[in-house]
Design an enzyme around this catalytic site. Structure first.
Site, PDB file in Angstrom:
ATOM      1  N   LYS A   1     103.473  71.605  42.630  1.00 20.94           N
ATOM      2  CA  LYS A   1     102.496  70.872  43.194  1.00 20.94           C
ATOM      3  C   LYS A   1     101.220  70.633  42.869  1.00 20.94           C
ATOM      4  O   LYS A   1     100.406  71.949  42.767  1.00 20.94           O
ATOM      5  CB  LYS A   1     103.099  70.379  44.483  1.00 20.94           C
ATOM      6  CG  LYS A   1     103.941  70.714  44.892  1.00 20.94           C
ATOM      7  CD  LYS A   1     104.628  68.765  44.183  1.00 20.94           C
ATOM      8  CE  LYS A   1     105.853  68.067  44.661  1.00 20.94           C
ATOM      9  NZ  LYS A   1     106.742  69.301  45.324  1.00 20.94           N
TER      10      LYS A   1
HETATM   11  C1  LIG Z   1     108.245  68.889  46.205  1.00 18.82           C
HETATM   12  C2  LIG Z   1     108.817  68.151  46.669  1.00 18.82           C
HETATM   13  C3  LIG Z   1     109.370  68.151  47.633  1.00 18.82           C
HETATM   14  C4  LIG Z   1     109.648  68.932  48.647  1.00 18.82           C
HETATM   15  O1  LIG Z   1     108.912  70.504  48.529  1.00 18.82           O
HETATM   16  P1  LIG Z   1     109.372  71.390  48.459  1.00 18.82           P
HETATM   17  O2  LIG Z   1     107.868  72.596  49.169  1.00 18.82           O
HETATM   18  O3  LIG Z   1     109.909  72.044  47.533  1.00 18.82           O
HETATM   19  O4  LIG Z   1     110.412  71.968  49.945  1.00 18.82           O
HETATM   20  C5  LIG Z   1     109.684  66.917  48.664  1.00 18.82           C
HETATM   21  N1  LIG Z   1     109.841  65.646  48.264  1.00 18.82           N
HETATM   22  C6  LIG Z   1     109.154  65.368  46.847  1.00 18.82           C
HETATM   23  C7  LIG Z   1     108.734  63.695  46.455  1.00 18.82           C
HETATM   24  C8  LIG Z   1     108.924  66.621  46.573  1.00 18.82           C
HETATM   25  O5  LIG Z   1     108.417  65.825  44.708  1.00 18.82           O
END
Ligand SMILES: *Cc1c(COP(=O)(O)O)cnc(C)c1O
Length: 399
Positions: free
Chosen positions: A194
């Site tokens: 992210k």
């Molecule tokens: C990365 C992501 C998540 C989940 O986040 P995590 O921290 O990996 O559990 C949920 N929704 C979207 C759209 C994502 O890209």
């Protein structure tokens, strides 16, 4: 040794500053390794201030934050949740954890996010059936905000709460307001790919302080007020560690730089590739400033003569990690049988985006030389395709 120019280029790797270490060291020095601790409190406060909400809860993942949001709204077996179909599976898995049923909503062709038209249709049918959803889960894909004004209007009309999955859109603003703060509850992710990362982590944000207090309780094993570990309801172990919150605090200081870098990366791709035939980059929605988490575009194969698989294979051979767009959840075997509302009759926008869309390496640490490698690789595929067409169909240019 692999020459530097031939090293792998990743889609969106972690980008550390070095300053994260300082917060982690402080945690070590004070032995605040666990549980929770000052970094967690500060990280929550810093996020809340940044996105201008009254509170935030740091948790172990974005998925955990989504799960808590659903638990807070008391979503359970027999309930339905309207959810964007074009997203990562983590948006919808927690609906299954709660034993509820997701109903998938198509994308809008411009924003790629939840289609207000499809959402309206879904609500109209649900109202006729006499069974409104318990919540709507809207996702802001690749840093683009969904059409929140329209979506909020529809949700408010039916009195249904909105959860905003802003895992990919921290740092984006829509009509001047932070993405993730439009719904009753919003969530961010700090997974390694992210825009900023704690290696793994998430955040639940809201202006509903009572809801956040309840989430805090649920996320720490739902312990009643008693020294002897008393429990009246089922809880979870979802809190973020004080060490990782330290990493997050260091990362948060450079969020603005990270957004600027990703926007710059988008501009370079756009300026160097948008002349290619059949290429359409995801456009920024009006009144939005998106974080450009990933640069994405679609290919019209009929115009370009290049199929997405062909381009992805070329990237792969060159050590470049490009990816197809998320496979829509209503097309996943896991959700076979789930209901789906298309943007228009016989027009599945999300499926089309999936079949024609590509995400390019967009990490904020991507350097100029690496980006040129991506651009060069892609132009080569297109030039070859044009040459082949002239060779195979020599008469074609005259048509
Ligand atoms: C990365 C992501 C998540 C989940 O986040 P995590 O921290 O990996 O559990 C949920 N929704 C979207 C759209 C994502 O890209």
């Amino acid at each position: 040794m692999i020459p530097l120019s031939k090293s792998m280029i990743y889609l969106s790797p972690p980008h550390m500053t070095g300053e994260e270490q300082q917060y982690v060291n402080e945690a070590f020095a004070s032995n605040w390794i666990a549980p929770l601790g000052p970094n967690v409190d500060a990280f929550e406060q810093e996020i809340a201030e940044l996105v201008e909400v009254s509170g935030a809860l740091a948790v172990s993942s974005g998925t955990a934050a989504i799960h808590l949001a659903l638990a807070l709204l008391d979503i359970k077996k027999g309930d339905t949740v309207f959810c964007s179909t074009l997203t990562f599976v983590a948006s919808a898995n927690p609906i299954l954890y709660q034993g509820a049923e997701p109903v998938f909503i198509d994308s809008d062709p411009e924003s790629w996010n939840m289609s207000p038209k499809a959402l309206t249709k879904a609500f109209q049918e649900a109202a006729i059936e006499g069974k409104l959803p318990k919540a709507v889960m809207v996702v802001n894909l690749y840093g683009q905000s969904a059409r929140m004004n329209e979506i909020l209007l529809i949700c408010n009309q039916y009195g249904v709460p909105l959860i905003e999955d802003a895992a990919e859109s921290l740092g984006t603003t829509y009509h001047g307001k932070a993405s993730g703060t439009f719904g009753n509850l919003g969530i961010y992710s700090f997974n390694g790919n992210k825009i900023i990362t704690t290696s793994g982590g998430g955040m639940l944000v809201s202006n509903d302080e009572a809801a956040l207090e309840r989430a805090r309780f649920l996320a720490s094993q739902a312990r009643d007020q008693a020294a002897h570990y008393q429990h009246s309801v089922m809880g979870y172990n979802y809190r973020l560690s004080n060490l990782l919150a330290g990493v997050g605090r260091g990362q948060l200081r450079v969020l603005g730089d990270r957004v600027a870098a990703r926007r710059e990366i988008f501009d370079v791709y756009y300026n160097n590739l948008s002349d290619l035939p059949g290429i359409n980059f995801m456009r920024e929605l009006e009144n939005t400033s998106m974080n450009r988490w990933l640069t994405t575009f679609t290919i019209d194969e009929k115009v370009s003569g290049v199929a997405t698989e062909q381009l992805l294979a070329a990237f792969y051979r060159e050590g470049i990690e490009a990816r197809p767009v998320w496979k829509p959840l209503h097309l996943q075997p896991l959700f076979s049988g789930a209901r789906f509302y298309a943007h228009e009759k016989n027009r599945d926008v999300a499926d089309k985006l999936f079949r024609t869309g590509i995400c390019l390496p967009s990490g904020s640490s991507l350097n100029e030389e690496e980006q040129q490698r991506v651009i060069h690789c892609m132009r080569k595929v297109f030039e070859q395709s044009i040459r082949n067409r002239i060779y195979l169909f020599p008469g074609k240019q005259e048509v």
